[in-house]
Scaffold this motif. Sequence first.
Motif, mmCIF file in Angstrom:
data_model
loop_
_atom_site.group_PDB
_atom_site.id
_atom_site.type_symbol
_atom_site.label_atom_id
_atom_site.label_comp_id
_atom_site.label_asym_id
_atom_site.label_seq_id
_atom_site.Cartn_x
_atom_site.Cartn_y
_atom_site.Cartn_z
ATOM 1 N N THR A 1 0.831 -1.208 0.000
ATOM 2 C CA THR A 1 0.000 0.000 0.000
ATOM 3 C C THR A 1 0.864 1.255 0.000
ATOM 4 O O THR A 1 0.591 2.224 -0.733
ATOM 5 N N GLN A 2 1.920 1.247 0.803
ATOM 6 C CA GLN A 2 2.837 2.389 0.820
ATOM 7 C C GLN A 2 3.450 2.607 -0.557
ATOM 8 O O GLN A 2 3.596 3.744 -1.019
ATOM 9 N N LYS A 3 3.791 1.513 -1.213
ATOM 10 C CA LYS A 3 4.324 1.625 -2.577
ATOM 11 C C LYS A 3 3.299 2.254 -3.507
ATOM 12 O O LYS A 3 3.620 3.145 -4.303
ATOM 13 N N GLN A 4 2.054 1.809 -3.397
ATOM 14 C CA GLN A 4 1.012 2.349 -4.270
ATOM 15 C C GLN A 4 0.756 3.821 -3.994
ATOM 16 O O GLN A 4 0.503 4.607 -4.922
ATOM 17 N N VAL A 5 0.840 4.225 -2.741
ATOM 18 C CA VAL A 5 0.672 5.639 -2.399
ATOM 19 C C VAL A 5 1.781 6.470 -3.053
ATOM 20 O O VAL A 5 1.519 7.520 -3.658
ATOM 21 N N ILE A 6 3.015 5.989 -2.944
ATOM 22 C CA ILE A 6 4.141 6.715 -3.538
ATOM 23 C C ILE A 6 3.978 6.821 -5.050
ATOM 24 O O ILE A 6 4.185 7.890 -5.646
ATOM 25 N N LEU A 7 3.584 5.721 -5.695
ATOM 26 C CA LEU A 7 3.412 5.738 -7.144
ATOM 27 C C LEU A 7 2.233 6.613 -7.560
ATOM 28 O O LEU A 7 2.282 7.293 -8.592
ATOM 29 N N ALA A 8 1.182 6.592 -6.752
ATOM 30 C CA ALA A 8 0.032 7.453 -7.070
ATOM 31 C C ALA A 8 0.444 8.922 -7.013
ATOM 32 O O ALA A 8 0.026 9.730 -7.854
ATOM 33 N N LYS A 9 1.267 9.275 -6.043
ATOM 34 C CA LYS A 9 1.756 10.652 -5.948
ATOM 35 C C LYS A 9 2.715 10.973 -7.094
ATOM 36 O O LYS A 9 2.784 12.127 -7.539
ATOM 37 N N ASP A 10 3.460 9.973 -7.558
ATOM 38 C CA ASP A 10 4.310 10.190 -8.728
ATOM 39 C C ASP A 10 3.472 10.489 -9.962
ATOM 40 O O ASP A 10 3.847 11.316 -10.800
ATOM 41 N N HIS A 11 2.329 9.796 -10.079
ATOM 42 C CA HIS A 11 1.448 10.028 -11.221
ATOM 43 C C HIS A 11 0.767 11.396 -11.143
ATOM 44 O O HIS A 11 0.581 12.067 -12.162
ATOM 45 N N ASP A 12 0.384 11.778 -9.937
ATOM 46 C CA ASP A 12 -0.334 13.045 -9.765
ATOM 47 C C ASP A 12 0.088 13.646 -8.425
ATOM 48 O O ASP A 12 -0.362 13.194 -7.364
ATOM 49 N N THR A 13 0.942 14.635 -8.472
ATOM 50 C CA THR A 13 1.469 15.223 -7.240
ATOM 51 C C THR A 13 0.386 15.903 -6.418
ATOM 52 O O THR A 13 0.572 16.130 -5.216
ATOM 53 N N GLU A 14 -0.744 16.230 -7.054
ATOM 54 C CA GLU A 14 -1.825 16.903 -6.339
ATOM 55 C C GLU A 14 -2.796 15.915 -5.691
ATOM 56 O O GLU A 14 -3.721 16.331 -4.972
ATOM 57 N N ALA A 15 -2.618 14.638 -5.948
ATOM 58 C CA ALA A 15 -3.546 13.650 -5.398
ATOM 59 C C ALA A 15 -3.463 13.624 -3.868
ATOM 60 O O ALA A 15 -2.384 13.761 -3.285
ATOM 61 N N GLU A 16 -4.625 13.451 -3.231
ATOM 62 C CA GLU A 16 -4.695 13.306 -1.775
ATOM 63 C C GLU A 16 -4.894 11.829 -1.464
ATOM 64 O O GLU A 16 -5.873 11.218 -1.916
ATOM 65 N N CYS A 17 -3.987 11.258 -0.707
ATOM 66 C CA CYS A 17 -4.003 9.825 -0.421
ATOM 67 C C CYS A 17 -4.193 9.601 1.075
ATOM 68 O O CYS A 17 -3.461 10.180 1.892
ATOM 69 N N THR A 18 -5.139 8.762 1.417
ATOM 70 C CA THR A 18 -5.431 8.471 2.824
ATOM 71 C C THR A 18 -5.413 6.965 3.028
ATOM 72 O O THR A 18 -6.063 6.222 2.272
ATOM 73 N N VAL A 19 -4.672 6.524 4.032
ATOM 74 C CA VAL A 19 -4.575 5.099 4.357
ATOM 75 C C VAL A 19 -5.217 4.872 5.722
ATOM 76 O O VAL A 19 -4.765 5.428 6.737
ATOM 77 N N PHE A 20 -6.283 4.078 5.760
ATOM 78 C CA PHE A 20 -6.930 3.704 7.014
ATOM 79 C C PHE A 20 -6.350 2.360 7.459
ATOM 80 O O PHE A 20 -6.469 1.359 6.746
ATOM 81 N N HIS A 21 -5.750 2.361 8.637
ATOM 82 C CA HIS A 21 -4.994 1.178 9.036
ATOM 83 C C HIS A 21 -5.185 0.879 10.514
ATOM 84 O O HIS A 21 -5.695 1.703 11.281
ATOM 85 N N ASN A 22 -4.727 -0.285 10.914
ATOM 86 C CA ASN A 22 -4.647 -0.661 12.328
ATOM 87 C C ASN A 22 -3.183 -0.499 12.733
ATOM 88 O O ASN A 22 -2.705 0.590 12.957
ATOM 89 N N ASP A 23 -2.427 -1.583 12.790
ATOM 90 C CA ASP A 23 -0.973 -1.482 12.973
ATOM 91 C C ASP A 23 -0.319 -1.318 11.609
ATOM 92 O O ASP A 23 -0.763 -1.916 10.629
ATOM 93 N N ILE A 24 0.753 -0.552 11.554
ATOM 94 C CA ILE A 24 1.576 -0.508 10.354
ATOM 95 C C ILE A 24 2.674 -1.544 10.522
ATOM 96 O O ILE A 24 3.518 -1.430 11.415
ATOM 97 N N ARG A 25 2.661 -2.550 9.677
ATOM 98 C CA ARG A 25 3.593 -3.662 9.841
ATOM 99 C C ARG A 25 4.691 -3.606 8.775
ATOM 100 O O ARG A 25 4.709 -4.387 7.828
#
Length: 885
Positions: A145-169
């Motif tokens: 998911t972290q990888k996808q967030v980084i790539l999504a921001k690479d595609h569109d620097t203006e994109a707002e990305c939110t990750v709903f999580h429990n523990d980050i493992r």
Amino acid sequence: MSTNKAVHIYFSQAIPLVAYIDESCIYLKEKKCRICENVCQVDAIDFRQTPEQMDVKVGAVILSPGLEPFNPLVKEEYGYGKMQNVVTSLEFERLLCATGPYEGEILRASDRKHPKKIAWFQCVGSRRVTPGDNSYCSGVCCTYTQKQVILAKDHDTEAECTVFHNDIRSHGKDFESFYQRAEQLTGVRFIRSYASIVKEVPDSRNVVVRYTTPEDGVIQEEFDMVVLSVGLNPPDDYRNLAAKFGIDLNSHGFCQAVATNPMETTRPGIFASGAFQGPMDIPESVFSASGAGSQCGEQLDFRRGKLAEERVYPPEKDVLEAEARVGVFVCHCGANIGRVVDVPDVVDYCKTLDNVVHVQEQLFSCATDSAQSIAEVIREKNLNRVVVAACSPRTLEPLFRDTLREGGINQYYFEMANIREHCSWVHAKEKDDATQKAKDITRMSVARACHLQPLQEIDLPVNKTALVVGGGIAGMTCALSIARQGHDVHLLEKDSDLGGIARKIHSTLDGMDVQAYVRDLVREVYQNPSIHVYLDATITEATGYVGNFVTRIKSERGASEITHGAAVIAVGAEPYQPTEYLYGEDERVLTNLELENRIFEEDENLINARSLVMIQCIGCRQEDRNYCARICCNQSVKNALKLKQLNPEMDITILFRDMRTYGFAEDYYRQASDNDVKFIRFKPDDKPQVTPVQAEGRPVLRVAVSDPILGQKLAIDADYISLAAAVIPAAGSREIAQHFKVSLGPDGFFKEAHVKLRPVEFGTDGVYLCGLAHYPKHIPETINQAYGAASRALTLLSHDIVTVSGSVCEVVEKKCMGCGACISACTYNAIEFRKTRQGPKAVVNPVLCKGDGLCNAMCPTGAIYLKHFTDEDLVSQIDAAIGRS
């Protein structure tokens, strides 16, 4: 391809652009048509195929059926399959890929627009005991998911990305810094909350998400797209597979391994590798596959080499004096290059270049049929230079060099133009400029190719003996596997006993008796006549090269010189000695290892204590050690469960940042919670405080910690405190790295050659890696990697000769003035002085030379040159770049 459109293009990351036939096919229904079969140029479609049963006699079996992503259709609350803009993480991965449905653009299915607000839901299908879910942690979802967030921001620097999580493992190597990289991006939020989908907005098709935060309570927020980070299921039809092979499965449907060997199934001769052992990441899958191969090799060593056929190449033509005839092959790389670079335009341009006699575009130059085509063209067109304009040479250059040998010319007449990493990937939105740059890069490569010289690689004999440095579980396991396959092994241990840090561990979370296991392992080592053990050993010098190393040591035997063909670094790691929380000042403050030993010894004071507090992440996940020590959470849960068995009334509290009980350990985490072990999360900027006080007439250690759920500061009076101390690199790691010319990572652990492709190898040929020396890991993971390292070492040791590169440095003696600058620059000791009548002159040992060119750059007179990268080669590229002929 077909008039009735029954043949479609399927976008797959592993094999982009693959055709498949759906149910509308006339032939499948009425056995007519066959248009696509008739027009297919590579015979990829054959309707005459019928099922065929084959009997194959084998001596061992490896089961690697992989896994299946969790299907969120079984959980209606996610809206998957009903709401167009709710996708799985695997589908989002396809959106990111250049060969995906929108050629690498992230678009919504509902309106083909770029989503500006994207939410990720973690733990979909994992860490839940509700019907249809899995109770275990899938282990990989947080990081992908972290990888996808980084790539999504690479595609569109203006994109707002939110990750709903429990523990980050983020428990893998370098994963903690990767998580921080994603978290620190502008417009990225990591919100610790379970989230639910409320509804789809009819007009916009946006998705409304409900979640909670301690500050604001329940919140509803609208997102353009929701990505479900799905977990990993066992492979389809796993029960039938297990029944066919007569093996047992665990309660989750994965392979039931033997307690002391994660690759060994309940049926002898059948092994499991990869995700069939349980959810795991790519590096673990790779070295578990190598490890399973090594265990098969132990059973089948008597057949080694008897079924292999030596590859025969055509005679190599001497074209040194011939005029350059260059063939250029431009690769589409599916859509990775072709969607950005105008490949046909590059092909037409290359036809105008001097010395180019053949130009051809290919969908995938690395495909088997494409490589065969290149070899055929070399012979038909009488080519004597080849340029492939494609991807990085790092992975595929050996393949194309081999292709030149198949075509009958020297492999060093090959040049690779990188128009993917250096062009299409970095200029995805500048297609015209990218096309022009591809022309420039290819023109430069053609210019260099015209000046290439034939080189001969060097064949060296291989010493069949192995050296294993480190006598812990990893070192002993690796040594035994190599020795069982007919090779002598010299096993070095710096301590006076074998066993390493495992001597301090009494059991694993799943109940394995570690001390009994270590005793059995030590006994096997000493009983194996092919293993020579050196205790209290110190390496004084290590020289040589792949297949022929010489290591000098001092040990209880005295001074020894060991000659060997391969070396395995398994020096282990050490527990961090805390300076925090009164450790070393108050005897009631222990480390987890010390606590485990007290439990094993049934210390009455400990067992009868009223309360115990465990504090996680001691000495790691901080500025000076920015990594997760991986094993600490499991260890704390294990000790808590043991103490609860001995004293159910003991009040046990675990203070943590993220509980990283990944994989099947999640079940034990839940068991601890069910047994009234309390878990309280703390933030790194608000760590617990410990103070010795008197309470109720007894001395206690008062632990002050902020509870994020209650929103209050708690004071917990503890009789004992246990610190989950980090695992840190072994003290002698740097010296070992210098001896064997290998690298350390920023955290001080040994750095592998490639995290995914070569996870047990170093950049230095003939030297391998396993165990805690690589990174903290649990015992089953250590065993996997130890067998994997043995497998890679045996790949070398099983050969009589090893071939080293012909691209090495050479000295023009007349130009050498004997200054020694080259000798000081060479880290491989490949250069030495030779006495001549004109004084000392430098001479290069081509066997030791790695061709890094440092000496070339240091030489003030230009006396040393690097073959295949001569001044003439490089200057020709520069001239071509700036338009000079």
